[in-house]
Scaffold this motif. Structure first.
Motif, mmCIF file in Angstrom:
data_model
loop_
_atom_site.group_PDB
_atom_site.id
_atom_site.type_symbol
_atom_site.label_atom_id
_atom_site.label_comp_id
_atom_site.label_asym_id
_atom_site.label_seq_id
_atom_site.Cartn_x
_atom_site.Cartn_y
_atom_site.Cartn_z
ATOM 1 N N UNK A 1 0.815 -1.225 0.000
ATOM 2 C CA UNK A 1 0.000 0.000 0.000
ATOM 3 C C UNK A 1 0.848 1.276 0.000
ATOM 4 N N UNK A 2 2.042 1.207 0.580
ATOM 5 C CA UNK A 2 2.900 2.401 0.631
ATOM 6 C C UNK A 2 3.385 2.790 -0.758
ATOM 7 N N UNK A 3 3.327 1.829 -1.709
ATOM 8 C CA UNK A 3 3.797 2.097 -3.074
ATOM 9 C C UNK A 3 2.655 2.151 -4.081
ATOM 10 N N UNK A 4 1.574 1.399 -3.797
ATOM 11 C CA UNK A 4 0.534 1.205 -4.820
ATOM 12 C C UNK A 4 -0.841 1.650 -4.337
ATOM 13 N N UNK A 5 -0.922 2.876 -3.846
ATOM 14 C CA UNK A 5 -2.231 3.429 -3.468
ATOM 15 C C UNK A 5 -2.137 4.944 -3.522
ATOM 16 N N UNK A 6 -3.271 5.599 -3.536
ATOM 17 C CA UNK A 6 -3.286 7.059 -3.549
ATOM 18 C C UNK A 6 -2.591 7.642 -2.335
ATOM 19 N N UNK A 7 -2.869 7.063 -1.146
ATOM 20 C CA UNK A 7 -2.256 7.601 0.074
ATOM 21 C C UNK A 7 -0.745 7.332 0.083
ATOM 22 N N UNK A 8 -0.344 6.168 -0.430
ATOM 23 C CA UNK A 8 1.087 5.833 -0.478
ATOM 24 C C UNK A 8 1.848 6.777 -1.401
ATOM 25 N N UNK A 9 1.248 7.071 -2.555
ATOM 26 C CA UNK A 9 1.888 7.996 -3.498
ATOM 27 C C UNK A 9 1.979 9.385 -2.868
ATOM 28 N N UNK B 1 0.653 15.647 -7.550
ATOM 29 C CA UNK B 1 -0.159 15.712 -8.777
ATOM 30 C C UNK B 1 -1.073 14.487 -8.873
ATOM 31 N N UNK B 2 -2.019 14.495 -9.811
ATOM 32 C CA UNK B 2 -2.864 13.326 -10.042
ATOM 33 C C UNK B 2 -2.001 12.214 -10.660
ATOM 34 N N UNK B 3 -2.500 10.991 -10.633
ATOM 35 C CA UNK B 3 -1.740 9.865 -11.185
ATOM 36 C C UNK B 3 -1.413 10.059 -12.670
ATOM 37 N N UNK B 4 -2.402 10.493 -13.495
ATOM 38 C CA UNK B 4 -2.043 10.733 -14.904
ATOM 39 C C UNK B 4 -0.983 11.825 -15.057
ATOM 40 N N UNK B 5 -1.039 12.846 -14.185
ATOM 41 C CA UNK B 5 -0.010 13.897 -14.263
ATOM 42 C C UNK B 5 1.363 13.339 -13.893
ATOM 43 N N UNK B 6 1.392 12.436 -12.906
ATOM 44 C CA UNK B 6 2.673 11.808 -12.541
ATOM 45 C C UNK B 6 3.203 10.983 -13.717
ATOM 46 N N UNK B 7 2.282 10.271 -14.406
ATOM 47 C CA UNK B 7 2.707 9.491 -15.580
ATOM 48 C C UNK B 7 3.243 10.412 -16.680
ATOM 49 N N UNK B 8 2.597 11.571 -16.865
ATOM 50 C CA UNK B 8 3.074 12.541 -17.862
ATOM 51 C C UNK B 8 4.462 13.066 -17.491
ATOM 52 N N UNK B 9 4.604 13.403 -16.185
ATOM 53 C CA UNK B 9 5.898 13.918 -15.725
ATOM 54 C C UNK B 9 6.994 12.872 -15.919
ATOM 55 N N UNK C 1 11.658 12.122 -10.025
ATOM 56 C CA UNK C 1 10.843 11.778 -8.867
ATOM 57 C C UNK C 1 9.570 11.057 -9.329
ATOM 58 N N UNK C 2 8.953 11.587 -10.398
ATOM 59 C CA UNK C 2 7.729 10.967 -10.917
ATOM 60 C C UNK C 2 8.029 9.569 -11.451
ATOM 61 N N UNK D 1 10.323 7.531 -10.513
ATOM 62 C CA UNK D 1 10.585 6.598 -9.423
ATOM 63 C C UNK D 1 9.285 6.184 -8.722
ATOM 64 N N UNK D 2 8.360 7.149 -8.514
ATOM 65 C CA UNK D 2 7.064 6.827 -7.892
ATOM 66 C C UNK D 2 6.266 5.876 -8.791
ATOM 67 N N UNK D 3 6.286 6.156 -10.089
ATOM 68 C CA UNK D 3 5.536 5.331 -11.042
ATOM 69 C C UNK D 3 6.120 3.917 -11.125
ATOM 70 N N UNK D 4 7.447 3.858 -11.127
ATOM 71 C CA UNK D 4 8.127 2.561 -11.201
ATOM 72 C C UNK D 4 7.775 1.697 -9.978
ATOM 73 N N UNK D 5 7.774 2.332 -8.807
ATOM 74 C CA UNK D 5 7.414 1.596 -7.582
ATOM 75 C C UNK D 5 5.962 1.134 -7.623
ATOM 76 N N UNK D 6 5.091 2.009 -8.132
ATOM 77 C CA UNK D 6 3.667 1.664 -8.241
ATOM 78 C C UNK D 6 3.499 0.407 -9.097
ATOM 79 N N UNK D 7 4.113 0.428 -10.272
ATOM 80 C CA UNK D 7 3.991 -0.699 -11.202
ATOM 81 C C UNK D 7 4.576 -1.964 -10.578
ATOM 82 N N UNK D 8 5.742 -1.839 -9.980
ATOM 83 C CA UNK D 8 6.427 -2.985 -9.373
ATOM 84 C C UNK D 8 5.577 -3.583 -8.245
ATOM 85 N N UNK D 9 4.966 -2.713 -7.435
ATOM 86 C CA UNK D 9 4.169 -3.204 -6.304
ATOM 87 C C UNK D 9 2.847 -3.819 -6.770
ATOM 88 N N UNK D 10 2.234 -3.260 -7.810
ATOM 89 C CA UNK D 10 0.992 -3.858 -8.331
ATOM 90 C C UNK D 10 1.311 -5.237 -8.925
#
Ligand SMILES: [Zn+2]
Length: 312
Positions: A190-198, A207-215, A222-223, A225-234
């Motif tokens: 959850x610390x990597x793959x949830x709204x609160x974790x992000x 930013x919103x998740x799509x904005x993080x993906x754009x960044x 930074x974006x 790394x957050x996105x990579x962790x999200x994908x890896x954790x899902x």
């Protein structure tokens, strides 16, 4: 008029943190009508929003009697009594939600955790008829919202666990060097793959998740790394679910998943296939082949709440 129509219709109500969404379900699982309104906060207003959503929907379906109502709600629920033990985002603490709504509407009311409801609601989604022969459906609904949890249908029946806590996989740590979690552990899913974790990883002005993906796509480290962790954790959550329960499908849904869509599904599949390529064992289990995104146009939790309310 078929048998179930003469028996009245079932209305499913998904009470979310911001929206209450009611759906009228026909005998074949078809959506006859739906209504959205703002959720209330606190016992009185949550009950009122649910009752009014059902009454508004009933008003749009003249001549159809309501036989029963199912409610899905984010929190700890006793599905046998209809009591919500805790739903923090809605300000509920030991509230007899089922009894109160039932008294106001004059029909039986069943209450279910919303992720469990969405798992049931996923049974009618595309791909779910693909079981082998007469095999009853088994699937997991992985909810990526403010938090992360999974709802599980095994052999056609919802698996809630003995205390209703089944599926709370968000606090299983996957990465000992990962971000600190609210629960005190490090690298929880959850610390990597949830709204609160992000939000916790990002800090102020997330930013919103799509904005993080754009960044991330434009080279922001930074974006990325957050996105990579999200994908890896899902991907890690999918692998965990498939290895633990061998369900035929893992349906990925929730606000975060809906916001990213293919921008989440494709990299998650790529990660799973990379792991499969390195492990003949994992390849034989084929977790990547079991992943589908929840359909964006089907209110799974409201539909599942209605299904849960129907007599078995
Ligand atoms: Zn945790």
């Amino acid at each position: 008029m078929n048998a179930l129509d003469s028996d009245g219709i079932t209305i499913g109500v998904d009470i979310g943190g911001t929206k209450t969404h009611a759906v009228a379900l026909g005998a074949g699982g078809e959506v006859l009508g739906e209504v959205r309104r703002r959720s209330g906060h606190g016992e009185e207003l949550v009950v009122l929003a649910a009752v009014q959503a059902v009454e508004t929907l009933a008003g749009e379906l003249p001549g159809r009697a309501i036989a029963r109502v199912g409610i899905g709600i984010p929190g700890t629920v006793d599905h046998l009594t209809g009591e919500v033990q805790q739903a923090l985002n809605l300000g509920l603490d030991h509230v007899a939600l089922g009894a109160q709504v039932s008294r106001r509407l004059g029909v039986p009311v069943h209450v279910e955790n919303d992720v469990n409801a969405a798992a049931l609601g996923s049974l009618g989604s595309p791909g779910e008829a693909e079981g082998r022969g007469a095999e009853p459906p088994s699937l997991a609904y992985l909810n990526l919202g403010t938090g992360l949890a999974v709802g599980t249908v095994l052999d056609g029946r919802l698996w809630r666990g003995v205390t209703g806590a089944a599926g709370e996989i968000g606090h299983i740590p996957l990465d000992p060097d990962g971000p600190l979690c609210v629960c005190g552990q490090r690298g929880c899913i959850e610390a990597m793959a949830s709204g609160s974790g992000i939000a916790r990883q990002w800090g102020a002005d997330v930013p919103s998740a799509p904005e993080i993906a754009d960044l991330a796509a434009s080279g922001d480290e930074r974006a990325a790394s957050v996105l990579e962790r999200l994908v890896w954790a899902v991907a890690g959550a999918v692998r965990l679910i498939v290895l633990a329960q061998d369900v035929r499908r893992v349906v990925i849904g929730g606000g975060l998943a809906l916001a990213l869509g293919e921008r989440l599904r494709l990299p998650v599949l790529a990660q799973l296939r990379e792991w499969e390529a390195a492990s003949p064992f994992l390849a034989s289990v084929a977790p990547a082949d079991r992943v589908v995104l929840a359909p964006a146009d089907r209110p799974l939790a409201a539909i599942g709440a209605a299904l849960a309310a129907r007599p078995v």
